[in-house]
Write a protein that holds these residues in place. Structure first.
Motif, short mmCIF file in Angstrom:
data_model
loop_
_atom_site.label_atom_id
_atom_site.label_comp_id
_atom_site.label_asym_id
_atom_site.label_seq_id
_atom_site.Cartn_x
_atom_site.Cartn_y
_atom_site.Cartn_z
N ASP A 81 0.62 -1.24 -0.12
CA ASP A 81 0.09 0.05 -0.17
C ASP A 81 0.83 1.24 0.01
N ASN A 82 2.33 1.16 0.38
CA ASN A 82 3.10 2.37 -0.11
C ASN A 82 3.98 2.24 -1.38
N SER A 83 3.37 1.41 -2.09
CA SER A 83 4.16 1.19 -3.62
C SER A 83 3.94 2.65 -4.31
N VAL A 84 5.05 2.90 -5.15
CA VAL A 84 5.02 4.06 -5.94
C VAL A 84 4.92 3.54 -7.25
N ASN A 85 4.64 2.34 -7.54
CA ASN A 85 4.60 1.74 -9.09
C ASN A 85 3.04 1.69 -9.21
N ASP A 86 2.62 0.97 -8.42
CA ASP A 86 1.08 0.52 -8.70
C ASP A 86 0.68 -0.04 -7.34
N LEU A 87 -0.72 -0.09 -7.54
CA LEU A 87 -1.40 -0.96 -6.26
C LEU A 87 -2.07 -2.19 -6.65
N SER A 88 -1.61 -2.73 -7.68
CA SER A 88 -2.12 -4.14 -8.04
C SER A 88 -1.71 -4.99 -7.15
N VAL A 89 -2.74 -6.26 -7.06
CA VAL A 89 -2.66 -7.39 -6.18
C VAL A 89 -1.38 -8.24 -6.44
N ILE A 90 -0.69 -8.49 -5.52
CA ILE A 90 0.53 -9.44 -5.91
C ILE A 90 0.18 -10.68 -6.43
N SER A 91 0.73 -10.99 -7.42
CA SER A 91 0.34 -12.06 -8.01
C SER A 91 1.26 -12.70 -9.29
N ASP A 92 1.60 -14.02 -9.33
CA ASP A 92 2.55 -14.65 -10.32
C ASP A 92 2.20 -16.08 -10.47
N GLU A 93 1.58 -16.24 -11.83
CA GLU A 93 1.32 -17.22 -12.20
C GLU A 93 2.47 -18.64 -12.47
N SER A 94 3.75 -18.11 -12.40
CA SER A 94 4.67 -18.81 -12.80
C SER A 94 5.22 -19.35 -11.60
N VAL A 95 4.75 -18.77 -10.38
CA VAL A 95 5.24 -19.24 -8.91
C VAL A 95 4.27 -20.11 -8.48
N LEU A 96 4.65 -21.67 -8.44
CA LEU A 96 3.78 -22.64 -7.86
C LEU A 96 3.49 -22.56 -6.40
N VAL A 97 2.57 -22.90 -6.07
CA VAL A 97 2.22 -22.97 -4.38
C VAL A 97 2.30 -24.26 -4.17
N ARG A 98 2.90 -24.29 -2.78
CA ARG A 98 3.34 -25.72 -2.39
C ARG A 98 2.20 -26.34 -1.17
N ALA A 99 1.46 -27.38 -1.34
CA ALA A 99 0.55 -27.58 -0.12
C ALA A 99 1.25 -29.16 0.23
N ASN A 100 1.23 -29.17 1.65
CA ASN A 100 1.62 -30.75 2.15
C ASN A 100 0.35 -31.10 2.58
N TYR A 101 0.45 -32.50 3.03
CA TYR A 101 -0.60 -33.30 3.20
C TYR A 101 -1.48 -33.10 4.35
N GLU A 102 -0.84 -32.04 5.54
CA GLU A 102 -1.68 -31.55 6.58
C GLU A 102 -2.55 -30.29 6.10
N GLY A 103 -2.35 -29.89 4.84
CA GLY A 103 -3.31 -28.65 4.36
C GLY A 103 -2.39 -27.32 4.73
N ILE A 104 -1.20 -27.37 4.83
CA ILE A 104 -0.39 -26.21 5.35
C ILE A 104 0.12 -25.72 3.97
N ILE A 105 -0.24 -24.61 3.38
CA ILE A 105 0.11 -23.86 1.95
C ILE A 105 0.96 -22.78 2.29
N THR A 106 2.15 -22.89 1.49
CA THR A 106 2.98 -22.00 1.33
C THR A 106 3.04 -21.46 -0.02
N TRP A 107 3.48 -20.05 -0.11
CA TRP A 107 3.65 -19.36 -1.20
C TRP A 107 4.65 -18.28 -1.32
N TRP A 108 5.31 -18.30 -2.24
CA TRP A 108 6.57 -17.46 -2.25
C TRP A 108 6.48 -16.28 -3.28
N PRO A 109 5.70 -15.30 -3.31
CA PRO A 109 5.68 -14.53 -4.43
C PRO A 109 6.84 -13.58 -4.47
#
Length: 388
Positions: A81-109
């Motif tokens: 929210d203090n960005s000087v470029n844009d206020l777009s939502v952080i998103s990157d389809e090329s970055v995969l989301v990791r889910a383990n069998y316990e339902g813990i989701i980890t994301w590294w944008p």
């Protein structure tokens, strides 16, 4: 193994989804003090729990985790929210989301995040800046998404030191702000950095100090040289160039001024005042001896200026043998030396002439300027280096 069958990526995992976040900084891209912008390379580590993405590893060939695209599952929406470029939502389809069998989701944008930074240039170039990256849960109130700090908040394990800025400390904080009657959570990553002053010391501080001291030597030049005024004007011109170069490194806002800028302004004023003073000295020096010197000027010079300039009255000492006749008041004479009789000699105090006045005034001004410049330099640079 298809975990997303019947899965809705628009539904939150829980009524109040708790999300833990940290920031892994890789490098400081730039800290533009002039434009008050901070750019940093790194990636956010975002972790949350989704009970819909759990499984028993033994039922699926002992698979303990699965990678999937962020569009396939629910991921939180964040903005810087203090960005000087844009206020777009952080998103990157090329970055995969990791889910383990316990339902813990980890994301590294990852990304290059450029934010506004309120620069404090008071101690430039020995300044310390604190810049921030603020992350806000876009569209989700505190009743829907709650933010926590993951581990230490800021991870420096991948950090590559910057050549201009030294990382002193970092801090992570969470606060709540209200917008349109709704409460939102914000997590702020703060970085405290100190400028490495070696470059500025050689190319800015050293020329400024040399020019400041050279200004004093305007009054060390004799009036016969004919270079007094030219020398002083040259110092002013060189200072103008240095001020122009320095202004390119500082923000144009008038919130606060640098101590170094104030110091340069003081020296420029002293240099400007030195011009009429030098003209005055030259004028005195070239006056004819036939023009009488005002009595008050002689008294002021002998009683005040000679002491300040560490000078003595001009004395001619003659050996005295026998009686000494001192001319009385009835004998007319425009100027009569004052005679002091000792046991074996006579001291003749020679009257001052215009050249003597110019020389004494030069000596006084040299000492006054030298003391002023040295004291100002010591005070200013002590404050800058020690940040006091």
């Amino acid at each position: 193994m298809d975990l997303t069958s019947g899965y809705s990526s628009t539904d939150r995992p829980e009524k109040v989804t708790i999300i833990s976040i940290s920031f892994s900084i890789m490098s400081i891209d730039s800290l533009d003090v002039e434009n008050e912008q901070f750019s940093v390379n790194g990636l956010f580590v975002v972790r949350w729990s989704d009970s819909r993405l759990t499984w028993t590893p033994s039922d699926y060939g002992d698979i303990h985790f699965q990678l999937m695209k962020e569009s396939k599952i629910w991921v939180p929406a964040f903005i810087v929210d203090n960005s000087v470029n844009d206020l777009s939502v952080i998103s990157d389809e090329s970055v995969l989301v990791r889910a383990n069998y316990e339902g813990i989701i980890t994301w590294w944008p990852p990304g290059i995040y450029k934010s506004a930074c309120d620069a404090n240039i008071f101690y430039f170039p020995f300044d310390t800046q604190t810049c921030q990256i603020s992350l806000t849960s876009y569209g989700y109130t505190t009743q829907e998404v709650d933010l926590n700090v993951f581990k230490d908040g800021i991870d420096l394990s991948l950090y590559q030191p910057n050549g201009e800025w030294l990382m002193l400390a970092n801090e992570t904080s969470i606060d709540t702000f209200t917008n349109a009657g709704l409460d939102f959570r914000r997590i702020t990553f703060s970085f405290e950095m100190k400028r490495r002053p070696a470059f500025y010391g050689v190319f800015y501080i050293l020329p400024i100090l040399i020019n400041s001291l050279l200004t004093v030597y305007t009054f060390a030049l004799t009036p016969e040289s004919g270079e007094k005024i030219a020398f002083c004007l040259t110092m002013m011109l060189s200072y103008t160039v240095l001020v122009t170069l320095l202004s390119e490194q500082l923000p144009s806002s008038g919130k606060i001024s640098s101590v170094l800028t104030i110091y340069m302004a003081i020296v420029m004023v002293l240099c400007a005042i030195a011009v009429p003073l030098a003209i005055w000295v030259i004028d005195l020096f070239h006056r004819k001896d036939s023009e009488p010197i005002p009595k008050w000027q002689i008294q002021f010079t002998e009683n005040v200026l000679l002491k300040i300039g560490c000078r003595k009255k001009k004395i001619s000492r003659l050996n005295a043998v026998g009686a000494v006749k001192i001319k009385g008041d009835d004998e007319a004479s425009p100027v009569t030396p004052v005679q002091v009789v000792y046991n074996d000699h006579v001291d003749l105090y020679t009257p001052l002439n215009w050249k003597d006045l110019a020389s004494i005034l030069d000596s006084v001004l040299f000492r006054v300027y030298f003391i002023t410049v040295v004291l100002t330099t010591v005070i200013v640079f002590t404050r800058m280096v020690l940040n006091i």
